[in-house]
Write a protein that holds these residues in place. Structure first.
Motif, PDB file in Angstrom:
ATOM      1  N   ARG A 155       0.934  -1.113  -0.037  1.00 30.47           N
ATOM      2  CA  ARG A 155      -0.274   0.150   0.069  1.00 30.47           C
ATOM      3  C   ARG A 155       0.766   1.304  -0.081  1.00 30.47           C
ATOM      4  O   ARG A 155       2.048   1.295   0.418  1.00 30.47           O
ATOM      5  N   VAL A 156       0.240   2.330  -0.513  1.00 31.79           N
ATOM      6  CA  VAL A 156       1.209   3.462  -0.563  1.00 31.79           C
ATOM      7  C   VAL A 156       0.092   4.480   0.007  1.00 31.79           C
ATOM      8  O   VAL A 156      -1.192   4.552  -0.041  1.00 31.79           O
ATOM      9  N   PRO A 157       0.643   5.514   0.727  1.00 32.90           N
ATOM     10  CA  PRO A 157      -0.247   6.779   1.379  1.00 32.90           C
ATOM     11  C   PRO A 157      -0.690   7.524   0.245  1.00 32.90           C
ATOM     12  O   PRO A 157      -0.176   7.881  -0.629  1.00 32.90           O
ATOM     13  N   LEU A 158      -1.937   7.812   0.757  1.00 32.47           N
ATOM     14  CA  LEU A 158      -2.739   9.043  -0.257  1.00 32.47           C
ATOM     15  C   LEU A 158      -3.405  10.021   0.770  1.00 32.47           C
ATOM     16  O   LEU A 158      -4.237   9.674   1.630  1.00 32.47           O
ATOM     17  N   ILE A 159      -2.781  11.068   0.453  1.00 30.23           N
ATOM     18  CA  ILE A 159      -3.496  12.408   1.596  1.00 30.23           C
ATOM     19  C   ILE A 159      -3.924  13.492   0.536  1.00 30.23           C
ATOM     20  O   ILE A 159      -3.287  13.821  -0.196  1.00 30.23           O
ATOM     21  N   ILE A 160      -5.186  13.865   0.940  1.00 30.23           N
ATOM     22  CA  ILE A 160      -5.894  14.843   0.197  1.00 30.23           C
ATOM     23  C   ILE A 160      -6.171  15.911   1.146  1.00 30.23           C
ATOM     24  O   ILE A 160      -6.969  15.670   1.971  1.00 30.23           O
ATOM     25  N   HIS A 161      -5.818  17.266   1.088  1.00 32.98           N
ATOM     26  CA  HIS A 161      -5.996  18.193   1.875  1.00 32.98           C
ATOM     27  C   HIS A 161      -6.943  19.417   1.355  1.00 32.98           C
ATOM     28  O   HIS A 161      -6.308  19.923   0.216  1.00 32.98           O
ATOM     29  N   LEU A 162      -8.027  19.607   1.617  1.00 31.30           N
ATOM     30  CA  LEU A 162      -9.011  20.430   1.060  1.00 31.30           C
ATOM     31  C   LEU A 162      -8.673  21.825   1.602  1.00 31.30           C
ATOM     32  O   LEU A 162      -8.058  22.290   2.502  1.00 31.30           O
ATOM     33  N   PRO A 163      -8.746  22.730   0.877  1.00 33.76           N
ATOM     34  CA  PRO A 163      -8.476  24.484   1.048  1.00 33.76           C
ATOM     35  C   PRO A 163      -9.247  24.758   2.308  1.00 33.76           C
ATOM     36  O   PRO A 163     -10.424  24.640   2.474  1.00 33.76           O
ATOM     37  N   GLY A 164      -8.445  25.056   3.333  1.00 35.27           N
ATOM     38  CA  GLY A 164      -9.145  25.446   4.627  1.00 35.27           C
ATOM     39  C   GLY A 164      -9.276  24.407   5.618  1.00 35.27           C
ATOM     40  O   GLY A 164      -9.875  24.512   6.556  1.00 35.27           O
ATOM     41  N   GLN A 165      -9.068  23.259   5.229  1.00 34.87           N
ATOM     42  CA  GLN A 165      -9.416  21.986   6.234  1.00 34.87           C
ATOM     43  C   GLN A 165      -8.748  21.798   7.426  1.00 34.87           C
ATOM     44  O   GLN A 165      -7.491  21.881   7.273  1.00 34.87           O
ATOM     45  N   GLN A 166      -9.391  21.645   8.471  1.00 31.69           N
ATOM     46  CA  GLN A 166      -8.531  21.724   9.587  1.00 31.69           C
ATOM     47  C   GLN A 166      -8.836  20.373  10.383  1.00 31.69           C
ATOM     48  O   GLN A 166      -7.923  19.873  11.433  1.00 31.69           O
ATOM     49  N   LYS A 167      -9.845  19.594  10.188  1.00 32.57           N
ATOM     50  CA  LYS A 167     -10.207  18.353  10.743  1.00 32.57           C
ATOM     51  C   LYS A 167      -9.885  17.064   9.773  1.00 32.57           C
ATOM     52  O   LYS A 167     -10.603  17.269   8.528  1.00 32.57           O
ATOM     53  N   GLY A 168      -9.173  16.063  10.245  1.00 29.88           N
ATOM     54  CA  GLY A 168      -8.930  15.077   9.408  1.00 29.88           C
ATOM     55  C   GLY A 168      -9.839  14.015   9.355  1.00 29.88           C
ATOM     56  O   GLY A 168     -10.592  13.897  10.354  1.00 29.88           O
ATOM     57  N   GLU A 169      -9.737  13.182   8.340  1.00 29.45           N
ATOM     58  CA  GLU A 169     -10.799  12.043   8.360  1.00 29.45           C
ATOM     59  C   GLU A 169     -10.013  10.712   7.509  1.00 29.45           C
ATOM     60  O   GLU A 169      -9.333  11.148   6.407  1.00 29.45           O
ATOM     61  N   VAL A 170      -9.944   9.599   8.206  1.00 31.41           N
ATOM     62  CA  VAL A 170      -9.375   8.370   7.753  1.00 31.41           C
ATOM     63  C   VAL A 170     -10.508   7.729   6.953  1.00 31.41           C
ATOM     64  O   VAL A 170     -11.558   7.407   7.365  1.00 31.41           O
ATOM     65  N   ILE A 171     -10.128   7.352   5.628  1.00 32.66           N
ATOM     66  CA  ILE A 171     -11.086   6.611   4.594  1.00 32.66           C
ATOM     67  C   ILE A 171     -10.343   5.495   4.445  1.00 32.66           C
ATOM     68  O   ILE A 171      -9.515   5.258   3.558  1.00 32.66           O
ATOM     69  N   SER A 172     -10.873   4.184   4.769  1.00 36.08           N
ATOM     70  CA  SER A 172     -10.411   3.103   4.592  1.00 36.08           C
ATOM     71  C   SER A 172     -11.002   2.241   3.343  1.00 36.08           C
ATOM     72  O   SER A 172     -10.745   1.088   3.190  1.00 36.08           O
ATOM     73  N   THR A 173     -11.657   2.706   2.394  1.00 36.65           N
ATOM     74  CA  THR A 173     -11.982   2.273   0.838  1.00 36.65           C
ATOM     75  C   THR A 173     -10.901   1.548   0.467  1.00 36.65           C
ATOM     76  O   THR A 173      -9.740   2.246   0.263  1.00 36.65           O
ATOM     77  N   THR A 174     -11.055   0.406  -0.196  1.00 37.72           N
ATOM     78  CA  THR A 174      -9.603  -0.347  -0.775  1.00 37.72           C
ATOM     79  C   THR A 174      -9.880   0.378  -2.180  1.00 37.72           C
ATOM     80  O   THR A 174     -10.774   0.490  -2.810  1.00 37.72           O
ATOM     81  N   GLY A 175      -8.675   0.923  -2.542  1.00 37.07           N
ATOM     82  CA  GLY A 175      -8.653   1.385  -3.984  1.00 37.07           C
ATOM     83  C   GLY A 175      -7.132   1.384  -4.307  1.00 37.07           C
ATOM     84  O   GLY A 175      -6.283   0.937  -3.750  1.00 37.07           O
ATOM     85  N   GLY A 176      -6.809   2.143  -5.502  1.00 33.02           N
ATOM     86  CA  GLY A 176      -5.532   2.222  -6.246  1.00 33.02           C
ATOM     87  C   GLY A 176      -5.372   3.614  -6.796  1.00 33.02           C
ATOM     88  O   GLY A 176      -6.242   4.502  -6.651  1.00 33.02           O
ATOM     89  N   GLN A 177      -4.181   3.844  -7.358  1.00 35.78           N
ATOM     90  CA  GLN A 177      -3.770   5.187  -7.890  1.00 35.78           C
ATOM     91  C   GLN A 177      -4.718   5.546  -9.031  1.00 35.78           C
ATOM     92  O   GLN A 177      -4.649   6.758  -9.315  1.00 35.78           O
ATOM     93  N   ILE A 178      -5.292   4.493  -9.662  1.00 38.23           N
ATOM     94  CA  ILE A 178      -6.168   4.738 -10.857  1.00 38.23           C
ATOM     95  C   ILE A 178      -7.559   5.834 -10.063  1.00 38.23           C
ATOM     96  O   ILE A 178      -8.141   6.260 -10.846  1.00 38.23           O
ATOM     97  N   ASP A 179      -7.771   5.814  -8.950  1.00 36.42           N
ATOM     98  CA  ASP A 179      -8.942   6.413  -8.176  1.00 36.42           C
ATOM     99  C   ASP A 179      -8.488   7.761  -8.038  1.00 36.42           C
ATOM    100  O   ASP A 179      -9.531   8.460  -7.468  1.00 36.42           O
ATOM    101  N   ILE A 180      -7.256   8.026  -8.196  1.00 39.26           N
ATOM    102  CA  ILE A 180      -6.914   9.715  -7.582  1.00 39.26           C
ATOM    103  C   ILE A 180      -7.638  10.659  -8.415  1.00 39.26           C
ATOM    104  O   ILE A 180      -8.277  11.603  -8.100  1.00 39.26           O
ATOM    105  N   MET A 181      -7.622  10.439  -9.714  1.00 33.59           N
ATOM    106  CA  MET A 181      -8.082  11.394 -10.541  1.00 33.59           C
ATOM    107  C   MET A 181      -9.778  11.452 -10.321  1.00 33.59           C
ATOM    108  O   MET A 181     -10.150  12.763 -10.224  1.00 33.59           O
ATOM    109  N   PRO A 182     -10.237  10.683 -10.425  1.00 34.61           N
ATOM    110  CA  PRO A 182     -11.881  10.552 -10.404  1.00 34.61           C
ATOM    111  C   PRO A 182     -12.073  11.452  -8.854  1.00 34.61           C
ATOM    112  O   PRO A 182     -13.025  12.217  -8.582  1.00 34.61           O
TER     113      PRO A 182
END
Length: 629
Positions: A513-540
Motif C-alpha cells: 500500500r502507498v499513502p494517499l493524503i488529500i487536503h482541502l482548502p481550509g480543512q482543519q479536521k482530518g478523516e481516515v477513509i479505508s475504502t480499498t482502492g488504487g492510484q487509478i482512483d486519484i483522478m476521479p
C-alpha cells in the motif's frame, strides 16, 4: 593402427560431445530452477505437482532449443550451443535482477525502452540487486569453455541432413506435446495479464517464448484496425460506469475545491507502512502524520504500477487508466491523445506545470508531458544543482527541488502543478550515514529506507511551510501519494522484522500500500477513509472535489463510492473481502487469510479484471483521440 586411432578419436569426440550436450541441458535447467525458486515464483515443497509440471516443461523447452540448434547448424552446432548457453545465462541474470526490483520478467517492450542514459541512471540500483549466490549462473562457464575448446579444436563430424531432420522433428514433436498437455491444465487467460503466472506454471523459458509470440502477433501480424466489438465493449463499459456513478448521487464534497489551485506531489518510494510508525521513540514521518490530522487520509490504497514503475504511477494518477502489462505507456504511446488532469484543467483556464529535477528524456517524459497537455515541464536543465541527496548521490535534493520549484510557478492565477520527487530512491545507500537513529537496523536495507523516508518527510514539511508562507496552503487542493514499492521481496525478511510479524503471502500483499493524503482548502479536521482502492482512483476523487466530470476515467471517487477494490496490473485483485493472486490462481479471505472457493467469486473477479482489457483497448487504439473532454 591409424584406423584404430581414428576410430578411437571419433568415439572420444562423440562421447565428449554427448557430455557437452548433457552439461548444457543440466546447467541450463539448474539456472532456470535457480531463477524459479530464488525469485519465489515457485516454492517448497520442491516436488509438488505444480513444480514438477514446471520442471518437465522447462526440460521440454531446453530439448526444443537443442533440437533446433542441431537441425540448423550441423558442424557449427557446438559453437551455436556455446553461444546460446552464454545468451541464456545473460538473459536469466537480467531476469533475476529485473524481477527483484519490478517483480516481473524482462520482455521485448522493456528492451525497446532501454537506452544508455537510462541504464547509467539506474546502475546503482541494478548493482545493489546482485547477490553472491548468483554466481551459480556462471559456475558452468569454465567447464563449458574447456570442453568447447577441446571439441572445436578436434572438429566434430557432420551429420546427414535426413538424420538431423528426423531426430529434431521427433524431439520437437514430443517436447511440444508435453508443453501443450501441461499448459492445458493452466489458466491460459491469466497468461495475458501475468508473465509471472506463465513462468510459474511452465517455466521462465516458456514464458519468454509465449511473450515473444504474443508480441509478434499483436505488433507485427495482427490487424491494428479497431474491431467493432472492441469499440462497443469500451463504450458499454464507460456508459454503464457513468450511469452507476450518476445513480449513486456522488454529491459529498462535490465542487468544494472548484477554482482552487491543484498541487499534486508524487512521493518517490513512499510506502504506507512508515506512516504513523515510530522507531526508538521517534516518528519516521512526523510532517506527513501532522498533515494527515487535517486532511483526508486514504489508508488502503495499493500501487498499480507495472514495467513503467514511477512513470506508470504518474500515468495512473493523471489519466485514471491502467498502465501496460509490458513496457511503459510513456515510451510506447506518447503520441496518443489523453483526457488527463492537465488537459481538463488547461481547458478551464489553468496553467499546468510538471516538475521533476532529472533528465527530461528519462521515461520519455519530455514527449509524454506534451501529450498530457502540461504547458511547462521544469526538469534538470531548469534547476540550479546546489544540493544533492539520495539517488546515486548526484541528484538534486528534494529540499532544493521544492524550494526552487515554487519560485518557477506563476501563482498569480489558477494553476495545476505536478511534482515528482526523487531523493528517496532505491537502493537508499546514500542515507546510510544520515542522522536518524534506526537502532538495530543500522546499515541494513530497511534501516536505510527508513532514513530515506524520514529525509523525504522533512523536505515535505519545509514544502508545506513554504506553501503557507506564500498563501497557497489554504487556496489549493493538495494531494500527496506514494508511487510504488520501496522494499523488494528479497528484502522482506528485514521488513517483517521491523514490523514484528511473520511472512505470509497475504500480509505481504497488504503491505503493498502507498499513502494517499488529500487536503482541502481550509480543512482543519482530518478523516481516515479505508475504502480499498488504487492510484487509478486519484483522478476521479480530485474531479469530484474540483467539480468537473471525467467520463473516460476507469477509477472511482474514493470519498463517495460504495465499491472497495483494487485491480493490480498483473490481474490480481484486492478487496475488503478477499485477496486474489492471479499468478497462482489462489483466493484468500482478506481478514483471516483462509483459502476461499474461487468459483464463488469468478464472475465478480472477471468483471473487475475486465477493466485491464478496457484500458488496453483505449490506449493501444488511441480511442480518446475523437472524444471531447
Amino acid at each position: 593402427m591409424r584406423i584404430r586411432i581414428k576410430n578411437f578419436l571419433s568415439k572420444y569426440i562423440k562421447i565428449t560431445e554427448f557430455l557437452f550436450i548433457n552439461l548444457f541441458i543440466v546447467f541450463t535447467l539448474l539456472k532456470c530452477l535457480y531463477f524459479q525458486f530464488t525469485t519465489k515464483l515457485n516454492k517448497a515443497p520442491y516436488f509438488s505437482l505444480d513444480n514438477i509440471f514446471m520442471i518437465i516443461s522447462t526440460i521440454a523447452v531446453i530439448a526444443i532449443i537443442v533440437s533446433l540448434i542441431f537441425f540448423v547448424f550441423d558442424r557449427k552446432r557446438l559453437v551455436a550451443l556455446f553461444i546460446i548457453n552464454l545468451l541464456l545465462t545473460i538473459l536469466l541474470i537480467a531476469d533475476t535482477n529485473f524481477f527483484r526490483y519490478y517483480y516481473n520478467l524482462i520482455t521485448i517492450p522493456v528492451f525497446f525502452q532501454l537506452n544508455p542514459r537510462m541504464i547509467n541512471s539506474v546502475d546503482q540500483s541494478i548493482v545493489s540487486l546482485f547477490q553472491l549466490k548468483d554466481l551459480i549462473y556462471i559456475i558452468d562457464f569454465p567447464i563449458m569453455l574447456f570442453a568447447f575448446l577441446k571439441l572445436n579444436k578436434r572438429g566434430v563430424e557432420s551429420i546427414r541432413f535426413s538424420k538431423r531432420f528426423s531426430k529434431s522433428i521427433s524431439i520437437l514433436a514430443v517436447s511440444s506435446i508435453i508443453i501443450v498437455c501441461i499448459s492445458s491444465s493452466s489458466n491460459l487467460t491469466s497468461f495475458a495479464y501475468s508473465n509471472n503466472y506463465s513462468a510459474k506454471s511452465l517455466g521462465v523459458l516458456f514464458s519468454h517464448f509465449y511473450n515473444t509470440k504474443l508480441f509478434i502477433k499483436e505488433n507485427l501480424l495482427q490487424d491494428k484496425v479497431l474491431k467493432e466489438e472492441e469499440k462497443k465493449l469500451v463504450e458499454e463499459h464507460l456508459q454503464n460506469k457513468n450511469k452507476e456513478d450518476s445513480a449513486a448521487n456522488f454529491s459529498q464534497y462535490k465542487g468544494i475545491a472548484e477554482g482552487k489551485n491543484l498541487i499534486i506531489v508524487q512521493m518517490e518510494a513512499m510506502q504506507q507502512f512508515v506512516i504513523g510508525k515510530t522507531i526508538n521513540g521517534k516518528e519516521i514521518t512526523p510532517n506527513l502524520n501532522r498533515l494527515i490530522k487535517e486532511s483526508f487520509y486514504f489508508d488502503n490504497i495499493y500501487y498499480q504500477v507495472s514495467g513503467g514503475n514511477t512513470s506508470d504511477a504518474e500515468f495512473l494518477a493523471n489519466n485514471s487508466l491502467y498502465p501496460l502489462s509490458e513496457g511503459s505507456v510513456y515510451h510506447r504511446y506518447s503520441e496518443n491523445t489523453y483526457h488527463s488532469l492537465a488537459s481538463i484543467l488547461k481547458d478551464k483556464g489553468y496553467t499546468t506545470y510538471a516538475l521533476h529535477a532529472f533528465d527530461k528524456t528519462f521515461w520519455n517524459r519530455e514527449e509524454m508531458y506534451k501529450a498530457l497537455k502540461f504547458d511547462t515541464f521544469f526538469n534538470s536543465e531548469d534547476y540550479i544543482m546546489d544540493d544533492f541527496a539520495g539517488w546515486s548521490g548526484n541528484a538534486l535534493s528534494d529540499k532544493s527541488f521544492f524550494r526552487q520549484s515554487l519560485n518557477m510557478i506563476d501563482t498569480s492565477k489558477p494553476f495545476y502543478s505536478f511534482f515528482v520527487t526523487l531523493s528517496n530512491h532505491h537502493p537508499f545507500n546514500y542515507f546510510e550515514s544520515f542522522d536518524f537513529d534506526v537502532g538495530e537496523f543500522e546499515g541494513e536495507y530497511i534501516g536505510n529506507f527508513i532514513k530515506g523516508a524520514n529525509y523525504a518527510d522533512s523536505c515535505i514539511g519545509e514544502f508545506i511551510k513554504d506553501l503557507k508562507s506564500r498563501g497557497l496552503y489554504d487556496n489549493s487542493l493538495l494531494v500527496f501519494y506514494g508511487d510504488h514499492s520501496a522494499v523488494p521481496k528479497i528484502e522482506s525478511e528485514g521488513l517483517m522484522k521491523f514490523l514484528g510479524i511473520e511472512y505470509n503471502d497475504c500480509d505481504w500483499a497488504k503491505l503493498q500500500r502507498v499513502p494517499l493524503i488529500i487536503h482541502l482548502p481550509g480543512q482543519q479536521k482530518g478523516e481516515v477513509i479505508s475504502t480499498t482502492g488504487g492510484q487509478i482512483d486519484i483522478m476521479p476523487t480530485i474531479a469530484n472535489l474540483m467539480g468537473f466530470d471525467v467520463p473516460y476515467a476507469l477509477g472511482k471517487d474514493l470519498i463517495n463510492t460504495q465499491k472497495s477494490y483494487a485491480v493490480l496490473r498483473n490481474g490480481s485483485i484486492i478487496t475488503d473481502k478477499y485477496i486474489y493472486f492471479n499468478d497462482t490462481r489462489e483466493l484468500y479471505d482478506y481478514k483471516t487469510g483462509e483459502p476461499l472457493d474461487i468459483s464463488l467469486y469468478e464472475n465478480e473477479m472477471q468483471s473487475l479484471i475486465n477493466e485491464l482489457n478496457i484500458s488496453d483497448i483505449i490506449i493501444s487504439n488511441d480511442l480518446l483521440s475523437d472524444k471531447t473532454p
